[in-house]
Write a protein that holds these residues in place. Sequence first.
Motif, mmCIF file in Angstrom:
data_model
loop_
_atom_site.group_PDB
_atom_site.id
_atom_site.type_symbol
_atom_site.label_atom_id
_atom_site.label_comp_id
_atom_site.label_asym_id
_atom_site.label_seq_id
_atom_site.Cartn_x
_atom_site.Cartn_y
_atom_site.Cartn_z
ATOM 1 N N LEU A 143 46.648 44.724 48.074
ATOM 2 C CA LEU A 143 45.288 44.336 47.694
ATOM 3 C C LEU A 143 44.380 45.555 47.626
ATOM 4 C CD1 LEU A 143 44.978 41.346 50.170
ATOM 5 C CD2 LEU A 143 45.169 41.127 47.688
ATOM 6 N N VAL A 144 43.456 45.533 46.683
ATOM 7 C CA VAL A 144 42.413 46.551 46.596
ATOM 8 C C VAL A 144 41.083 45.839 46.414
ATOM 9 C CG1 VAL A 144 41.528 48.550 45.365
ATOM 10 C CG2 VAL A 144 43.993 48.220 45.547
ATOM 11 N N LEU A 145 40.152 46.085 47.339
ATOM 12 C CA LEU A 145 38.818 45.504 47.246
ATOM 13 C C LEU A 145 37.802 46.608 47.011
ATOM 14 C CD1 LEU A 145 40.154 42.940 48.483
ATOM 15 C CD2 LEU A 145 38.014 42.599 49.741
ATOM 16 N N ASP A 146 36.938 46.386 46.037
ATOM 17 C CA ASP A 146 35.831 47.296 45.768
ATOM 18 C C ASP A 146 34.560 46.588 46.225
ATOM 19 O OD1 ASP A 146 33.759 48.814 44.767
ATOM 20 O OD2 ASP A 146 34.733 49.218 42.840
ATOM 21 N N PRO A 147 34.049 46.904 47.437
ATOM 22 C CA PRO A 147 32.883 46.181 47.958
ATOM 23 C C PRO A 147 31.641 46.332 47.089
ATOM 24 C CG PRO A 147 34.009 47.383 49.716
ATOM 25 C CD PRO A 147 34.591 47.865 48.414
ATOM 26 N N ALA A 148 31.444 47.498 46.484
ATOM 27 C CA ALA A 148 30.243 47.712 45.673
ATOM 28 C C ALA A 148 30.278 46.867 44.404
ATOM 29 C CB ALA A 148 30.110 49.190 45.327
ATOM 30 N N ALA A 149 31.415 46.847 43.735
ATOM 31 C CA ALA A 149 31.552 46.062 42.503
ATOM 32 C C ALA A 149 31.908 44.609 42.775
ATOM 33 C CB ALA A 149 32.622 46.692 41.612
ATOM 34 N N ARG A 150 32.234 44.315 44.051
ATOM 35 C CA ARG A 150 32.694 42.975 44.441
ATOM 36 C C ARG A 150 33.846 42.546 43.527
ATOM 37 N NH1 ARG A 150 30.045 40.618 48.371
ATOM 38 N NH2 ARG A 150 30.936 38.575 47.857
ATOM 39 N N ARG A 151 34.836 43.423 43.455
ATOM 40 C CA ARG A 151 36.008 43.179 42.618
ATOM 41 C C ARG A 151 37.247 43.323 43.482
ATOM 42 N NH1 ARG A 151 39.285 46.610 39.223
ATOM 43 N NH2 ARG A 151 40.141 45.447 37.452
ATOM 44 N N ALA A 152 38.192 42.408 43.311
ATOM 45 C CA ALA A 152 39.422 42.444 44.102
ATOM 46 C C ALA A 152 40.618 42.329 43.178
ATOM 47 C CB ALA A 152 39.438 41.308 45.118
ATOM 48 N N THR A 153 41.657 43.096 43.472
ATOM 49 C CA THR A 153 42.902 43.019 42.699
ATOM 50 C C THR A 153 44.079 42.947 43.659
ATOM 51 O OG1 THR A 153 43.173 45.434 42.592
ATOM 52 C CG2 THR A 153 41.937 44.384 40.802
ATOM 53 N N ARG A 154 45.180 42.396 43.163
ATOM 54 C CA ARG A 154 46.442 42.445 43.890
ATOM 55 C C ARG A 154 47.507 42.920 42.927
ATOM 56 N NH1 ARG A 154 50.697 38.312 46.709
ATOM 57 N NH2 ARG A 154 51.683 39.956 47.923
ATOM 58 N N ASP A 155 48.161 44.004 43.288
ATOM 59 C CA ASP A 155 49.176 44.627 42.432
ATOM 60 C C ASP A 155 48.632 44.859 41.036
ATOM 61 O OD1 ASP A 155 50.968 44.511 44.573
ATOM 62 O OD2 ASP A 155 51.663 42.505 43.996
ATOM 63 N N GLY A 156 47.361 45.254 40.958
ATOM 64 C CA GLY A 156 46.728 45.594 39.690
ATOM 65 C C GLY A 156 46.119 44.436 38.942
ATOM 66 N N ALA A 157 46.401 43.197 39.357
ATOM 67 C CA ALA A 157 45.857 42.018 38.666
ATOM 68 C C ALA A 157 44.581 41.561 39.369
ATOM 69 C CB ALA A 157 46.877 40.891 38.653
ATOM 70 N N GLU A 158 43.536 41.325 38.595
ATOM 71 C CA GLU A 158 42.262 40.937 39.195
ATOM 72 C C GLU A 158 42.343 39.528 39.764
ATOM 73 O OE1 GLU A 158 37.478 41.363 38.441
ATOM 74 O OE2 GLU A 158 38.925 42.067 36.939
ATOM 75 N N LEU A 159 41.714 39.336 40.930
ATOM 76 C CA LEU A 159 41.692 38.048 41.606
ATOM 77 C C LEU A 159 40.373 37.331 41.327
ATOM 78 C CD1 LEU A 159 43.069 39.193 45.075
ATOM 79 C CD2 LEU A 159 44.338 37.958 43.311
#
Length: 258
Positions: A143-159
């Motif tokens: 998982l990758v979370l970008d708190p500023a953009a409020r964007r989350a991905t898992r294995d490159g796919a946006e959640l």
Amino acid sequence: MQQTPQPSRVLVVDDDPTVAEVVAGYLDRAGFTVDRAADGPRALELAAAVRPDLVVLDLMLPGMDGLEVCRRLRADGPVPVIMLTARGDEEDRILGLEVGADDYVTKPFSPRELVLRVASVLRRAHARSAGPRPAPLLRAGGLVLDPAARRATRDGAELALTLREFDLLSFLLHHPGRACSREELMHEVWGWEFGDLSTVTVHVRRLRGKIEDDPARPQLIRTVWGVGYRFEADGVRPPDGPDGPDGPDARSEGAGRA
């Protein structure tokens, strides 16, 4: 000369005039500007005209139910929604959360508690719109979370996470490997001092459905029996045992608790 901040505007949508009057009265006394609508089309019309800061929305409305009203409201922008439901069924709560409601309250309810819920949701919505400070990306378990953009991905796919699901996952990622109680999550993620702990359970279950390979056998968000949940940063499930398929995770799922 400093300008006095305008009171937050709340749209109350309920076809029961007694409920609508009581809710509107409590919100008005708490300092909110209140508009009222008795059905879905009028609610959408008012929302477009006055741009409320939050909507208190009954699930059971004539003609157009609250779920459809919520979908249309959220399609026009990220207005916070608190859903009112006369039924406490988990399916109703899940449907409300799925279409984007930020919270739900089951009838009969305490008007004072509803006012506190409104204030809590608005406080978080205002904090988000004020422009978050730059924060590092959070990475764990694919998982990758970008708190500023409020964007989350898992294995490159946006959640596709709701506001609360994002906040919940962000909190868990900030505290990997630590058992977090439902009470702590309710306080830290929802900002509530009290409330229905099943709110946390439903959100965890919804979040697992979006980030786990097999939500029935979660590897990332683990149940800690009798406590709450723990985020496993490496996402590795131990063998069957205290935390394995025959342990608390499985029993709690079978008992209706995530």
